[in-house]
Design an enzyme around this catalytic site. Sequence first.
Site, PDB file in Angstrom:
ATOM      1  CG  ASP A 169      33.924  32.919  49.247  1.00 16.81           C
ATOM      2  OD1 ASP A 169      33.836  33.661  50.243  1.00 16.81           O
ATOM      3  OD2 ASP A 169      34.248  33.333  48.129  1.00 16.81           O
ATOM      4  CG  ASP A 203      39.562  35.300  37.917  1.00 15.66           C
ATOM      5  OD1 ASP A 203      38.693  35.798  38.669  1.00 15.66           O
ATOM      6  OD2 ASP A 203      40.117  34.206  38.154  1.00 15.66           O
ATOM      7  CG  HIS A 252      36.830  34.853  41.290  1.00 10.10           C
ATOM      8  ND1 HIS A 252      38.201  34.742  41.213  1.00 10.10           N
ATOM      9  CD2 HIS A 252      36.583  35.426  42.491  1.00 10.10           C
ATOM     10  CE1 HIS A 252      38.745  35.219  42.316  1.00 10.10           C
ATOM     11  NE2 HIS A 252      37.781  35.650  43.112  1.00 10.10           N
ATOM     12  CD  GLU A 309      39.313  31.172  40.912  1.00 11.04           C
ATOM     13  OE1 GLU A 309      39.079  32.191  40.232  1.00 11.04           O
ATOM     14  OE2 GLU A 309      40.226  31.124  41.750  1.00 11.04           O
TER      15      GLU A 309
END
Length: 260
Positions: free
Chosen positions: A72, A141, A143, A148
């Site tokens: 990313d 979380d 990801h 996400e």
Amino acid sequence: MKVIIRDHAEDASLWVAHRIAEAIKAKAAVTSEPFVLGLCTGSTPIRTYAELARMVKAGELSFRNVISFNMDEYVGLPVEHPESYHSFMHKYLFDLIDEPAENIHILDGNAPDLDAECAKYEEAIAATGGIDLFFGGIGEDGHIAFNEPFSSLQSRTRVVSLTEDTIRVNSRFFDNDPNLVPKQALSVGVATVLGSKEVVILALGPKKARAVAAAIEGPMTHYNTVSSLQNHPDGVLVLDDPAATELRVSSYRYFREVYK
Ligand code: GLP
């Protein structure tokens, strides 16, 4: 999925470095085709990258026949910004190893046409014959890359919007000011990662413990995209002990016993 638990972040990080090195060497032993490696950023991979760099320096490993694809990159952050994933990768890995510059692929978050950039990235991965091993971290979380919660488990490389939580967590790299964190990123998709022959995810520290337990013991869900590893034939989650603290005692004992 396999779950490897090691006492300390150091042991877990070295486990991953040695698995990557072993995979590169194993392919080189049987073919002259390049090894295709997926790479991540964040604080988690730093020790693993240092070990890979050490091995290269010591002549134990070479990246001359490795092609890499990073997961990313932020949208709109100049490449030379110290917190761009371009800068990160050069600082912690590429400037320390012998991978040819033309083999390095990182998404361009400043491309004039971001959708075209993402499509081109998927094509470039496919043109290599696919990723042999994807090394990733996870967010608090759950990801993977910047997938996400609520990212499709079939997602491919695309423009994504970061959650408030991720912006807050990542603001530690931007003077603790969430306003300085880019709100969007380009990210490989969940399906891009799962399309790799092998996936190795490293999670370190207590802040990852809840997401780790949900990914291992909970259902496979778009709410925690690393849970998709449950559906991969060769997926491994490598943890230090603090990242394993929310597992049930029975799960913890099982993994500790089976993957010594
Ligand atoms: C970012 C990256 C992820 C990475 C995560 C965790 O969100 N896009 O690929 O896994 O940070 O970062 P850290 O390793 O610093 O906890």
